[in-house]
Every structure is written in structure tokens, then in C-alpha cells.
Design a protein around this motif. Structure first.
Motif, PDB file in Angstrom:
ATOM      1  N   ALA A 121      48.223  48.941  47.164  1.00  0.00           N
ATOM      2  CA  ALA A 121      47.742  50.019  46.297  1.00  0.00           C
ATOM      3  C   ALA A 121      46.633  50.817  46.951  1.00  0.00           C
ATOM      4  O   ALA A 121      46.526  52.022  46.763  1.00  0.00           O
TER       5      ALA A 121
ATOM      6  N   THR B 103      43.078  50.765  43.093  1.00  0.00           N
ATOM      7  CA  THR B 103      44.068  50.187  42.188  1.00  0.00           C
ATOM      8  C   THR B 103      44.621  48.904  42.792  1.00  0.00           C
ATOM      9  O   THR B 103      45.098  48.906  43.922  1.00  0.00           O
TER      10      THR B 103
ATOM     11  N   GLY C 243      47.084  45.496  43.424  1.00  0.00           N
ATOM     12  CA  GLY C 243      48.515  45.241  43.428  1.00  0.00           C
ATOM     13  C   GLY C 243      49.259  46.040  44.479  1.00  0.00           C
ATOM     14  O   GLY C 243      48.690  46.520  45.451  1.00  0.00           O
TER      15      GLY C 243
ATOM     16  N   THR D 158      52.894  47.800  40.684  1.00  0.00           N
ATOM     17  CA  THR D 158      51.863  48.295  39.773  1.00  0.00           C
ATOM     18  C   THR D 158      52.275  49.603  39.113  1.00  0.00           C
ATOM     19  O   THR D 158      51.893  49.877  37.974  1.00  0.00           O
ATOM     20  N   ASN D 159      53.042  50.412  39.825  1.00  0.00           N
ATOM     21  CA  ASN D 159      53.407  51.733  39.303  1.00  0.00           C
ATOM     22  C   ASN D 159      54.832  51.781  38.754  1.00  0.00           C
ATOM     23  O   ASN D 159      55.484  52.830  38.777  1.00  0.00           O
TER      24      ASN D 159
END
Length: 329
Positions: A45, A52, A54, A96-97
Motif C-alpha cells: 500500500a 495505508t 495492507g 485493501t482496495n
């Protein structure tokens, strides 16, 4: 009806078109797939969005996914599909996204892709195996090595009593432990110490929850699904896929174990020439073999039977069950 199942895996995007109705086995009508390698499109990330935690699916990964999805929808339309069941597994699930990725794909293609939980992935694979072998199989133990995760499920009914997912898929292990840290290229032949370290880590991960499966009693039948298990079985002498899905196939522990040091000593080119191994997945053979060996060893299994049905068939079967209930109502 004609159904399309769009499977966004950690290695491959696969559209399977089947002719299906309740009470009958889904009949494959068409297949379209591309090597997406989403597990290898995950970036830290901090590289993409400072601060951010992860991992993220990279912009290149999103483009590959959207492009494949759009093309798959054109194939589904040409094939006359009445309904599309679209789902993604661990590579998207663990990013994460994930929400942003799927929204971007929906905006570009109009396709809403559902993210399956690891437990649902194991549950649906178990359903497919149960329907393939039937009630005479007794208590089942089911193992599925994907690109990003290993799914384990067990039970005596159509719904498993236990089902869970572990982050030790073949592509994930290959990328994390055996790839060049700069280029990402597979580092074969593999160092003996590195193989031993990964073997130890894999066994610790599986053993942590092994009691969940064993607590219900020893399985009457232990079954494996997925490309990784099929490739390993083929290396160990199982029949080629061209001989058809009804030919019995198995992966014996006694055959697999001596192969592991041989596989680790091979170059990526040599691995890609083995029977049942595609060049694009050659770097995943050794980590996949370590996971397969651990599954059999830790659960006291001498062999795993190979089932040709897996997650995609489980998704189809569950949808047909749902439609049958609606028709009865």
C-alpha cells in the motif's frame, strides 16, 4: 438454462458457460480464460497510497481485470447466456482496495462481481465434490489449493461441518518466498534451506486448525480439487486430462514426496515441460507440492482423490438449487 460463471481467481480469469437444469449435471458448453495473475499484481500500500496498510491491486491489475471481464461478457453474449454469476476469490478478497477495484470494474463493464469469503469458497467447493461423488462417499475431507489460498472443508452432509481458508496458495507462496525481490522472477533452482523454511511455515499454518477437521472423525474419502492438485497428480503418473473426467485419478503421498527435491532442483523451463504443468504456472509447482504434502501428512492421509468439479461447479449447483426452490414456491 444457459449459465455463465465468471471466476476471477488469483491466477486466472475463467468464464465457464454451461447448460444446466435441476437434477442434471451442468454440461460445459464453452470456456474462455486468460492468465490474470492478480496475486502478482498486489503491491504494498505504501507504494500506491502512502500511509495505508495492507496490499493493493495495482493499476495494471485493475486494467487486466476490467479488460478480461469486458471480453468475457462479449463471449457470454455470443454464447446466449441468460444469467452471469460473477465472483472473485482471495487476490481481490485480501486486497485493501477491493471495493474500489470492483467498483472500477463495474463502472467500465457493467458487471457486478461478488467477493466470496474464504469460508464460502470452501463450502461451495465441498458441495461440488459431494454432488460428484454422492452419498456413498461418506464423510468427506476436501482440499483446494488456489493461487492465493488453501481451502479445507469436511463433513458428512451436503453442507460441510467445518470450512475454512488459509493464506497459503501456490502463487502467494511463490511470490513471497521464491521470487527475486527486485525483478519478481522465479528463483529456480530453489535453495534447500529456503524450501525447508517454507515447508515449516506451511505446516505450522495448516496444523494450527487441523483439529477442526479431525474432531468430526476420520474421513471416508479425502478429495482434492484445483489445477495445482491436478498438475501434481499428473506429474506422479495420473491419467492426462484428455482421457476424460470419469477416469479415476489420485495423488499418492508416497509418489509425491520423492518428487519434491527433484522439482526444487529444476529450472523454471524444466518445470514447465513436465506433464500437466503449464509454463505460466511452473513457478508454483514447488510451493503447491509443499502444501499438498503437508495436507496429506498432517491429516494422516495416504492419498487424495482428484475431483474434476470444484468451486465453479459449486456456484452453479447452488444457483440451480435456489431456482428450484423458487419454482416450487
Amino acid at each position: 438454462m444457459r449459465l455463465g460463471v465468471l471466476d476471477i481467481g488469483s491466477n486466472t480469469g475463467h468464464l465457464l458457460v454451461v447448460d444446466a437444469h435441476g437434477g442434471a449435471a451442468p454440461l460445459p458448453a464453452s470456456s474462455f480464460k486468460q492468465p490474470l495473475r492478480l496475486a502478482e499484481h498486489l503491491v504494498a500500500a505504501d507504494d500506491a497510497s502512502p500511509g495505508t496498510p495492507g496490499t493493493l491491486v495495482s493499476a495494471a491489475g485493475i486494467d487486466a481485470l476490467a479488460g478480461f471481464t469486458a471480453e468475457a461478457m462479449r463471449v457470454a453474449e455470443d454464447q446466449g447466456c441468460e444469467e452471469i454469476l460473477a465472483f472473485a476469490t482471495s487476490a481481490v478478497r485480501d486486497s485493501t482496495n477491493a471495493d474500489a477495484v470492483l467498483e472500477e470494474v463495474r463502472a467500465r463493464t457493467g458487471v457486478a462481481i461478488e467477493v466470496l469469503s474464504g469460508e464460502d469458497e470452501a463450502r461451495l467447493t465441498f458441495l461440488a465434490v459431494r454432488r460428484w461423488f454422492g452419498w456413498s462417499a461418506g464423510r468427506l475431507a476436501v482440499f483446494d489449493i488456489g493461487g492465493g489460498s488453501l481451502e479445507i472443508a469436511g463433513g458428512a452432509d451436503e453442507a460441510p461441518e467445518v470450512a475454512w481458508s488459509l493464506p497459503i496458495g501456490a502463487a502467494r507462496l511463490a511470490r513471497a518466498h521464491f521470487a527475486d525481490p527486485v525483478t519478481g522472477a522465479p528463483g529456480t533452482p530453489l535453495e534447500e534451506d529456503r524450501v525447508r523454511e517454507v515447508r515449516k511455515a506451511v505446516r505450522a499454518e495448516i496444523a494450527r486448525d487441523a483439529g477442526r477437521l479431525l474432531r468430526g472423525g476420520a474421513p471416508d474419502r479425502a478429495v482434492a480439487t484445483s489445477k495445482t492438485f491436478r498438475s501434481l497428480a499428473r506429474i506422479c503418473g495420473a491419467a492426462a486430462s484428455g482421457e476424460g473426467p470419469l477416469v479415476p485419478r489420485s495423488l499418492p503421498l508416497a509418489e509425491l514426496r520423492p518428487w519434491i527435491p527433484k522439482l526444487a532442483a529444476m529450472t523454471i523451463e524444466e518445470l514447465g515441460q513436465l506433464p500437466g504443468v503449464s509454463p505460466g504456472r511452473a513457478h508454483q509447482v514447488v510451493p503447491g507440492a509443499l502444501v499438498a504434502e503437508a495436507c496429506m501428512d498432517l491429516f494422516g492421509l495416504t492419498a487424495l482423490e482428484i475431483c474434476p468439479w470444484a468451486l465453479r461447479e459449486g456456484v452453479i449447483l447452488e444457483r440451480l438449487d435456489q431456482l428450484s426452490v423458487l419454482d416450487d414456491a
